[in-house]
Design a protein around this motif. Structure first.
Motif, PDB file in Angstrom:
ATOM      1  N   PRO A   8       0.823  -1.208   0.000  1.00  0.00           N
ATOM      2  CA  PRO A   8       0.000   0.000   0.000  1.00  0.00           C
ATOM      3  C   PRO A   8       0.856   1.256   0.000  1.00  0.00           C
ATOM      4  O   PRO A   8       1.980   1.251   0.461  1.00  0.00           O
ATOM      5  CB  PRO A   8      -0.796  -0.098   1.289  1.00  0.00           C
ATOM      6  N   ALA A   9       0.282   2.329  -0.508  1.00  0.00           N
ATOM      7  CA  ALA A   9       0.975   3.616  -0.487  1.00  0.00           C
ATOM      8  C   ALA A   9       1.157   4.044   0.960  1.00  0.00           C
ATOM      9  O   ALA A   9       0.376   3.685   1.827  1.00  0.00           O
ATOM     10  CB  ALA A   9       0.158   4.658  -1.246  1.00  0.00           C
ATOM     11  N   MET A  10       2.192   4.842   1.213  1.00  0.00           N
ATOM     12  CA  MET A  10       2.474   5.250   2.584  1.00  0.00           C
ATOM     13  C   MET A  10       1.364   6.138   3.155  1.00  0.00           C
ATOM     14  O   MET A  10       1.226   6.260   4.354  1.00  0.00           O
ATOM     15  CB  MET A  10       3.824   5.943   2.676  1.00  0.00           C
ATOM     16  N   GLU A  11       0.551   6.743   2.288  1.00  0.00           N
ATOM     17  CA  GLU A  11      -0.576   7.531   2.789  1.00  0.00           C
ATOM     18  C   GLU A  11      -1.620   6.609   3.413  1.00  0.00           C
ATOM     19  O   GLU A  11      -2.420   7.026   4.224  1.00  0.00           O
ATOM     20  CB  GLU A  11      -1.195   8.363   1.671  1.00  0.00           C
ATOM     21  N   ASP A  12      -1.618   5.335   3.031  1.00  0.00           N
ATOM     22  CA  ASP A  12      -2.543   4.352   3.577  1.00  0.00           C
ATOM     23  C   ASP A  12      -1.879   3.579   4.708  1.00  0.00           C
ATOM     24  O   ASP A  12      -2.005   2.368   4.803  1.00  0.00           O
ATOM     25  CB  ASP A  12      -2.988   3.376   2.471  1.00  0.00           C
ATOM     26  N   TRP A  13      -1.164   4.280   5.581  1.00  0.00           N
ATOM     27  CA  TRP A  13      -0.416   3.630   6.654  1.00  0.00           C
ATOM     28  C   TRP A  13      -1.320   2.802   7.553  1.00  0.00           C
ATOM     29  O   TRP A  13      -0.888   1.811   8.123  1.00  0.00           O
ATOM     30  CB  TRP A  13       0.384   4.639   7.458  1.00  0.00           C
ATOM     31  N   GLY A  14      -2.588   3.170   7.675  1.00  0.00           N
ATOM     32  CA  GLY A  14      -3.526   2.415   8.504  1.00  0.00           C
ATOM     33  C   GLY A  14      -3.699   0.985   8.029  1.00  0.00           C
ATOM     34  O   GLY A  14      -3.970   0.082   8.825  1.00  0.00           O
ATOM     35  N   ASP A  15      -3.503   0.759   6.726  1.00  0.00           N
ATOM     36  CA  ASP A  15      -3.590  -0.596   6.186  1.00  0.00           C
ATOM     37  C   ASP A  15      -2.422  -1.467   6.635  1.00  0.00           C
ATOM     38  O   ASP A  15      -2.480  -2.690   6.537  1.00  0.00           O
ATOM     39  CB  ASP A  15      -3.637  -0.567   4.646  1.00  0.00           C
ATOM     40  N   LEU A  16      -1.349  -0.840   7.099  1.00  0.00           N
ATOM     41  CA  LEU A  16      -0.176  -1.583   7.563  1.00  0.00           C
ATOM     42  C   LEU A  16      -0.314  -2.027   9.016  1.00  0.00           C
ATOM     43  O   LEU A  16       0.506  -2.783   9.512  1.00  0.00           O
ATOM     44  CB  LEU A  16       1.082  -0.726   7.406  1.00  0.00           C
ATOM     45  N   VAL A  17      -1.345  -1.534   9.707  1.00  0.00           N
ATOM     46  CA  VAL A  17      -1.579  -1.898  11.108  1.00  0.00           C
ATOM     47  C   VAL A  17      -2.432  -3.167  11.125  1.00  0.00           C
ATOM     48  O   VAL A  17      -3.499  -3.203  10.525  1.00  0.00           O
ATOM     49  CB  VAL A  17      -2.294  -0.754  11.859  1.00  0.00           C
ATOM     50  N   PRO A  18      -1.979  -4.219  11.811  1.00  0.00           N
ATOM     51  CA  PRO A  18      -2.750  -5.461  11.871  1.00  0.00           C
ATOM     52  C   PRO A  18      -4.131  -5.250  12.492  1.00  0.00           C
ATOM     53  O   PRO A  18      -4.312  -4.391  13.357  1.00  0.00           O
ATOM     54  CB  PRO A  18      -1.903  -6.379  12.767  1.00  0.00           C
ATOM     55  N   GLU A  19      -5.099  -6.039  12.050  1.00  0.00           N
ATOM     56  CA  GLU A  19      -6.458  -5.945  12.575  1.00  0.00           C
ATOM     57  C   GLU A  19      -6.498  -6.157  14.090  1.00  0.00           C
ATOM     58  O   GLU A  19      -7.345  -5.598  14.771  1.00  0.00           O
ATOM     59  CB  GLU A  19      -7.380  -6.946  11.875  1.00  0.00           C
ATOM     60  N   ALA A  20      -5.585  -6.951  14.622  1.00  0.00           N
ATOM     61  CA  ALA A  20      -5.552  -7.213  16.066  1.00  0.00           C
ATOM     62  C   ALA A  20      -5.293  -5.938  16.862  1.00  0.00           C
ATOM     63  O   ALA A  20      -5.606  -5.870  18.054  1.00  0.00           O
ATOM     64  CB  ALA A  20      -4.482  -8.249  16.393  1.00  0.00           C
ATOM     65  N   CYS A  21      -4.739  -4.908  16.214  1.00  0.00           N
ATOM     66  CA  CYS A  21      -4.455  -3.635  16.881  1.00  0.00           C
ATOM     67  C   CYS A  21      -5.598  -2.639  16.703  1.00  0.00           C
ATOM     68  O   CYS A  21      -5.506  -1.507  17.164  1.00  0.00           O
ATOM     69  CB  CYS A  21      -3.172  -3.025  16.330  1.00  0.00           C
ATOM     70  N   LYS A  22      -6.669  -3.064  16.034  1.00  0.00           N
ATOM     71  CA  LYS A  22      -7.802  -2.180  15.777  1.00  0.00           C
ATOM     72  C   LYS A  22      -9.017  -2.661  16.574  1.00  0.00           C
ATOM     73  O   LYS A  22      -9.244  -3.856  16.730  1.00  0.00           O
ATOM     74  CB  LYS A  22      -8.132  -2.155  14.282  1.00  0.00           C
ATOM     75  N   CYS A  23      -9.780  -1.711  17.058  1.00  0.00           N
ATOM     76  CA  CYS A  23     -10.961  -2.009  17.861  1.00  0.00           C
ATOM     77  C   CYS A  23     -12.068  -2.602  16.983  1.00  0.00           C
ATOM     78  O   CYS A  23     -12.373  -2.054  15.923  1.00  0.00           O
ATOM     79  CB  CYS A  23     -11.462  -0.728  18.529  1.00  0.00           C
ATOM     80  N   PRO A  24     -12.682  -3.713  17.408  1.00  0.00           N
ATOM     81  CA  PRO A  24     -13.765  -4.293  16.625  1.00  0.00           C
ATOM     82  C   PRO A  24     -15.052  -3.466  16.657  1.00  0.00           C
ATOM     83  O   PRO A  24     -15.971  -3.737  15.888  1.00  0.00           O
ATOM     84  CB  PRO A  24     -13.976  -5.671  17.266  1.00  0.00           C
ATOM     85  N   ILE A  25     -15.102  -2.448  17.500  1.00  0.00           N
ATOM     86  CA  ILE A  25     -16.277  -1.559  17.537  1.00  0.00           C
ATOM     87  C   ILE A  25     -16.046  -0.350  16.632  1.00  0.00           C
ATOM     88  O   ILE A  25     -16.849  -0.052  15.757  1.00  0.00           O
ATOM     89  CB  ILE A  25     -16.573  -1.074  18.978  1.00  0.00           C
ATOM     90  N   SER A  26     -14.929   0.355  16.840  1.00  0.00           N
ATOM     91  CA  SER A  26     -14.659   1.599  16.099  1.00  0.00           C
ATOM     92  C   SER A  26     -13.838   1.377  14.831  1.00  0.00           C
ATOM     93  O   SER A  26     -13.783   2.262  13.982  1.00  0.00           O
ATOM     94  CB  SER A  26     -13.910   2.582  16.996  1.00  0.00           C
ATOM     95  N   PHE A  27     -13.167   0.236  14.733  1.00  0.00           N
ATOM     96  CA  PHE A  27     -12.272  -0.093  13.620  1.00  0.00           C
ATOM     97  C   PHE A  27     -11.069   0.843  13.545  1.00  0.00           C
ATOM     98  O   PHE A  27     -10.407   0.934  12.525  1.00  0.00           O
ATOM     99  CB  PHE A  27     -13.018  -0.131  12.276  1.00  0.00           C
ATOM    100  N   GLN A  28     -10.792   1.550  14.647  1.00  0.00           N
ATOM    101  CA  GLN A  28      -9.645   2.447  14.733  1.00  0.00           C
ATOM    102  C   GLN A  28      -8.526   1.769  15.520  1.00  0.00           C
ATOM    103  O   GLN A  28      -8.766   0.831  16.276  1.00  0.00           O
ATOM    104  CB  GLN A  28     -10.043   3.749  15.436  1.00  0.00           C
ATOM    105  N   VAL A  29      -7.299   2.267  15.359  1.00  0.00           N
ATOM    106  CA  VAL A  29      -6.163   1.756  16.126  1.00  0.00           C
ATOM    107  C   VAL A  29      -6.448   2.001  17.611  1.00  0.00           C
ATOM    108  O   VAL A  29      -6.852   3.100  17.996  1.00  0.00           O
ATOM    109  CB  VAL A  29      -4.851   2.445  15.701  1.00  0.00           C
ATOM    110  N   MET A  30      -6.261   0.961  18.442  1.00  0.00           N
ATOM    111  CA  MET A  30      -6.540   1.078  19.867  1.00  0.00           C
ATOM    112  C   MET A  30      -5.372   1.759  20.577  1.00  0.00           C
ATOM    113  O   MET A  30      -4.230   1.341  20.436  1.00  0.00           O
ATOM    114  CB  MET A  30      -6.785  -0.305  20.476  1.00  0.00           C
TER     115      MET A  30
END
Length: 155
Positions: free
Chosen positions: A1-23
């Motif tokens: 992914p492009a570096m502007e899409d850095w959020g795609d580089l964060v594993p799902e385990a680090c994202k909240c299953p409610i907000s889908f944001q990085v915890m």
């Protein structure tokens, strides 16, 4: 992914299953589900079920997931240092890292809610806390939580 899409580089385990944001302040339930603090406390204001397992859940049963918090902090620090990252992305990651610096202690924070819960919730918290101490919380956290446990024990 492009570096502007850095959020795609964060594993799902680090994202909240409610907000889908990085915890930034992950809390784990007795069922093993981890949520960001604000998202799960807001969720529990409208119901008493774990949104992943649909099992009963009270705020008093949530404990900090320090392992995930430290892993996420390390990952974000590494991402922020990568070449090709825009200043806007660096700023966004920096804001997340600042949110991770200190546990929430402001009015209504999860630690303060402990004091206002009913006796059955306090008893459940003591059981959860006892388990946490047994698995080896270390350093200042062990002293702080151990003191809190002894304080409740004397009450």
């Amino acid at each position: 992914p492009a570096m502007e899409d850095w959020g795609d580089l964060v594993p799902e385990a680090c994202k909240c299953p409610i907000s889908f944001q990085v915890m930034t302040q992950p809390l784990v339930s007795p069922h093993g589900s981890t949520f960001d603090r604000d998202a799960i406390l807001d969720w529990l204001e409208h119901g008493n079920k774990d949104p992943v397992t649909n099992l009963p859940l009270k705020a008093g049963n949530l404990v900090p997931n320090y392992a995930l918090k430290n892993t996420t902090r390390e990952l974000l620090t590494q991402l922020r240092a990568r070449d090709g990252l825009s200043e806007q992305a660096r700023t966004s990651i920096g804001e997340l890292l600042r949110k991770m610096e200190d546990p929430p202690r402001a009015e209504g924070g999860w630690e303060e809610r402990l004091i206002s819960w009913e006796d059955d919730t306090a008893a459940e918290w003591i059981q959860t806390l006892e388990a946490c101490i047994q698995v080896g919380l270390c350093g200042a956290n062990a002293l702080r939580w151990g003191s809190f446990y002894r304080l409740l024990e004397r009450s």
